[in-house]
Scaffold this motif. Structure first.
Motif, PDB file in Angstrom:
ATOM      1  N   LYS A   1       0.946  -1.461  -0.620  1.00 34.62           N
ATOM      2  CA  LYS A   1       0.307  -0.002  -0.024  1.00 34.62           C
ATOM      3  C   LYS A   1       1.087   1.283   0.175  1.00 34.62           C
ATOM      4  CE  LYS A   1      -4.223  -2.258   2.331  1.00 34.62           C
ATOM      5  NZ  LYS A   1      -4.908  -2.188   2.878  1.00 34.62           N
ATOM      6  N   VAL A   2       2.296   1.331   0.440  1.00 29.72           N
ATOM      7  CA  VAL A   2       2.765   2.630   1.091  1.00 29.72           C
ATOM      8  C   VAL A   2       3.578   1.912  -0.307  1.00 29.72           C
ATOM      9  CG1 VAL A   2       5.002   3.373   2.082  1.00 29.72           C
ATOM     10  CG2 VAL A   2       2.932   2.563   3.118  1.00 29.72           C
ATOM     11  N   ILE A   3       4.786   0.861  -0.975  1.00 26.56           N
ATOM     12  CA  ILE A   3       5.637   0.965  -2.283  1.00 26.56           C
ATOM     13  C   ILE A   3       5.025   1.251  -4.111  1.00 26.56           C
ATOM     14  CG2 ILE A   3       6.934  -0.407  -3.680  1.00 26.56           C
ATOM     15  CD1 ILE A   3       7.512  -1.817  -0.775  1.00 26.56           C
ATOM     16  N   GLY A   4       3.263   0.614  -3.537  1.00 28.51           N
ATOM     17  CA  GLY A   4       2.342   0.561  -4.764  1.00 28.51           C
ATOM     18  C   GLY A   4       3.125  -0.393  -5.937  1.00 28.51           C
ATOM     19  N   ALA A   5       2.759  -0.427  -7.197  1.00 29.03           N
ATOM     20  CA  ALA A   5       2.739  -1.138  -7.905  1.00 29.03           C
ATOM     21  C   ALA A   5       4.007  -1.744  -7.981  1.00 29.03           C
ATOM     22  CB  ALA A   5       2.179  -1.265  -9.011  1.00 29.03           C
ATOM     23  N   ASN A   6       5.269  -0.744  -8.197  1.00 33.79           N
ATOM     24  CA  ASN A   6       6.471  -0.968  -8.537  1.00 33.79           C
ATOM     25  C   ASN A   6       7.134  -1.418  -7.361  1.00 33.79           C
ATOM     26  OD1 ASN A   6       8.955  -2.014  -9.789  1.00 33.79           O
ATOM     27  ND2 ASN A   6       8.468   0.284 -10.834  1.00 33.79           N
ATOM     28  N   PRO A   7       7.560  -2.662  -7.021  1.00 34.22           N
ATOM     29  CA  PRO A   7       8.458  -2.568  -5.899  1.00 34.22           C
ATOM     30  C   PRO A   7      10.113  -2.351  -6.379  1.00 34.22           C
ATOM     31  CG  PRO A   7       7.910  -4.520  -7.439  1.00 34.22           C
ATOM     32  CD  PRO A   7       7.336  -3.736  -7.792  1.00 34.22           C
ATOM     33  N   ASP A   8      10.180  -1.429  -7.129  1.00 33.69           N
ATOM     34  CA  ASP A   8      11.810  -1.337  -7.737  1.00 33.69           C
ATOM     35  C   ASP A   8      11.615   0.686  -7.821  1.00 33.69           C
ATOM     36  OD1 ASP A   8      12.836  -4.027  -8.332  1.00 33.69           O
ATOM     37  OD2 ASP A   8      12.044  -3.852 -10.511  1.00 33.69           O
ATOM     38  N   LEU A   9      10.861   0.660  -7.194  1.00 26.25           N
ATOM     39  CA  LEU A   9      10.383   2.089  -6.327  1.00 26.25           C
ATOM     40  C   LEU A   9      10.287   2.885  -5.975  1.00 26.25           C
ATOM     41  CD1 LEU A   9      11.200   4.659  -8.779  1.00 26.25           C
ATOM     42  CD2 LEU A   9       8.596   4.412  -9.286  1.00 26.25           C
ATOM     43  N   ILE A  10      11.161   2.701  -4.646  1.00 31.59           N
ATOM     44  CA  ILE A  10      11.343   3.087  -3.512  1.00 31.59           C
ATOM     45  C   ILE A  10      11.092   4.470  -3.192  1.00 31.59           C
ATOM     46  CG2 ILE A  10      10.458   1.099  -2.181  1.00 31.59           C
ATOM     47  CD1 ILE A  10      12.965   0.744  -1.486  1.00 31.59           C
ATOM     48  N   PHE A  11      11.721   5.312  -2.391  1.00 31.47           N
ATOM     49  CA  PHE A  11      11.809   6.246  -2.275  1.00 31.47           C
ATOM     50  C   PHE A  11      12.472   7.175  -0.643  1.00 31.47           C
ATOM     51  CE2 PHE A  11       8.890   7.391  -5.981  1.00 31.47           C
ATOM     52  CZ  PHE A  11       9.371   7.505  -6.557  1.00 31.47           C
ATOM     53  N   PRO A  12      13.648   7.974  -0.465  1.00 28.63           N
ATOM     54  CA  PRO A  12      13.893   8.389   0.910  1.00 28.63           C
ATOM     55  C   PRO A  12      12.718   8.950   1.423  1.00 28.63           C
ATOM     56  CG  PRO A  12      15.265   8.581  -1.005  1.00 28.63           C
ATOM     57  CD  PRO A  12      14.289   8.314  -2.019  1.00 28.63           C
ATOM     58  N   GLY A  13      13.029   8.557   2.679  1.00 27.19           N
ATOM     59  CA  GLY A  13      12.312   9.330   4.188  1.00 27.19           C
ATOM     60  C   GLY A  13      10.700   8.548   3.800  1.00 27.19           C
ATOM     61  N   ILE A  14      10.372   7.595   3.265  1.00 30.43           N
ATOM     62  CA  ILE A  14       8.753   6.789   3.178  1.00 30.43           C
ATOM     63  C   ILE A  14       9.594   6.364   4.591  1.00 30.43           C
ATOM     64  CG2 ILE A  14       8.133   6.820   0.733  1.00 30.43           C
ATOM     65  CD1 ILE A  14       8.676   4.160   0.569  1.00 30.43           C
ATOM     66  N   ARG A  15       7.974   5.848   4.686  1.00 31.85           N
ATOM     67  CA  ARG A  15       8.114   4.712   6.240  1.00 31.85           C
ATOM     68  C   ARG A  15       7.861   3.088   5.517  1.00 31.85           C
ATOM     69  NH1 ARG A  15       8.999   7.572  10.683  1.00 31.85           N
ATOM     70  NH2 ARG A  15       9.746   9.631  11.110  1.00 31.85           N
ATOM     71  N   LEU A  16       8.285   2.175   5.998  1.00 29.52           N
ATOM     72  CA  LEU A  16       7.725   1.310   5.695  1.00 29.52           C
ATOM     73  C   LEU A  16       8.304   0.263   6.913  1.00 29.52           C
ATOM     74  CD1 LEU A  16      10.230   0.070   2.188  1.00 29.52           C
ATOM     75  CD2 LEU A  16       7.783   1.192   2.891  1.00 29.52           C
ATOM     76  N   ALA A  17       6.743  -0.722   6.871  1.00 27.32           N
ATOM     77  CA  ALA A  17       6.802  -1.181   8.440  1.00 27.32           C
ATOM     78  C   ALA A  17       7.581  -2.581   8.148  1.00 27.32           C
ATOM     79  CB  ALA A  17       5.357  -1.807   8.285  1.00 27.32           C
ATOM     80  N   VAL A  18       8.314  -2.912   8.731  1.00 28.24           N
ATOM     81  CA  VAL A  18       8.944  -4.333   9.178  1.00 28.24           C
ATOM     82  C   VAL A  18       8.440  -4.684  10.046  1.00 28.24           C
ATOM     83  CG1 VAL A  18      11.345  -5.209  10.811  1.00 28.24           C
ATOM     84  CG2 VAL A  18      10.934  -2.894   9.517  1.00 28.24           C
ATOM     85  N   PRO A  19       7.755  -5.926   9.749  1.00 32.50           N
ATOM     86  CA  PRO A  19       6.592  -6.698  10.167  1.00 32.50           C
ATOM     87  C   PRO A  19       7.695  -7.843  11.612  1.00 32.50           C
ATOM     88  CG  PRO A  19       6.940  -7.144   7.993  1.00 32.50           C
ATOM     89  CD  PRO A  19       7.416  -6.183   8.344  1.00 32.50           C
ATOM     90  N   ARG A  20       6.785  -8.171  12.414  1.00 31.26           N
ATOM     91  CA  ARG A  20       7.476  -8.592  13.748  1.00 31.26           C
ATOM     92  C   ARG A  20       7.710  -9.766  13.439  1.00 31.26           C
ATOM     93  NH1 ARG A  20       2.956  -7.217  16.687  1.00 31.26           N
ATOM     94  NH2 ARG A  20       2.101  -4.875  17.151  1.00 31.26           N
ATOM     95  N   SER A  21       7.195 -10.763  12.665  1.00 33.82           N
ATOM     96  CA  SER A  21       7.456 -12.664  11.894  1.00 33.82           C
ATOM     97  C   SER A  21       7.097 -12.356  11.294  1.00 33.82           C
ATOM     98  CB  SER A  21       6.488 -13.332  13.457  1.00 33.82           C
ATOM     99  OG  SER A  21       5.469 -13.540  12.649  1.00 33.82           O
ATOM    100  N   HIS A  22       7.742 -13.467   9.957  1.00 30.97           N
ATOM    101  CA  HIS A  22       7.052 -13.515   9.126  1.00 30.97           C
ATOM    102  C   HIS A  22       5.507 -14.341   8.870  1.00 30.97           C
ATOM    103  CE1 HIS A  22      11.682 -13.973   7.739  1.00 30.97           C
ATOM    104  NE2 HIS A  22      11.643 -14.572   8.477  1.00 30.97           N
ATOM    105  N   SER A  23       5.129 -14.907  10.008  1.00 36.29           N
ATOM    106  CA  SER A  23       3.740 -15.194   9.597  1.00 36.29           C
ATOM    107  C   SER A  23       2.514 -13.911   9.734  1.00 36.29           C
ATOM    108  CB  SER A  23       2.835 -15.592  10.833  1.00 36.29           C
ATOM    109  OG  SER A  23       3.728 -14.877  12.033  1.00 36.29           O
TER     110      SER A  23
END
Length: 64
Positions: free
Chosen positions: A38-60
């Motif tokens: 939802k934050v990154i959008g359709a292209n996982p190769d296109l991220i920008f400095p300053g955006i915040r991404l969630a780090v899941p607590r676990s693989h599940s």
């Protein structure tokens, strides 16, 4: 490069990639991308400095 981390999120730095961030946190890029699509959008190769991404607590958590 070290990421700023706040409450389960990281701030993207210049030069970061989804796969690099995922690997640094013990995830495959596909799992990490799925958790942040939802934050990154359709292209996982296109991220920008300053955006915040969630780090899941676990693989599940990333399978939601």
């Amino acid at each position: 490069m070290r990421h700023r981390s706040t409450h389960g999120t990281i701030v993207v730095n210049s030069g970061d990639t989804v796969s690099g961030i995922a690997a640094a946190h013990g995830f495959r890029w596909q799992e990490f991308y799925r958790a942040n699509r939802k934050v990154i959008g359709a292209n996982p190769d296109l991220i920008f400095p300053g955006i915040r991404l969630a780090v899941p607590r676990s693989h599940s958590d990333s399978a939601e």
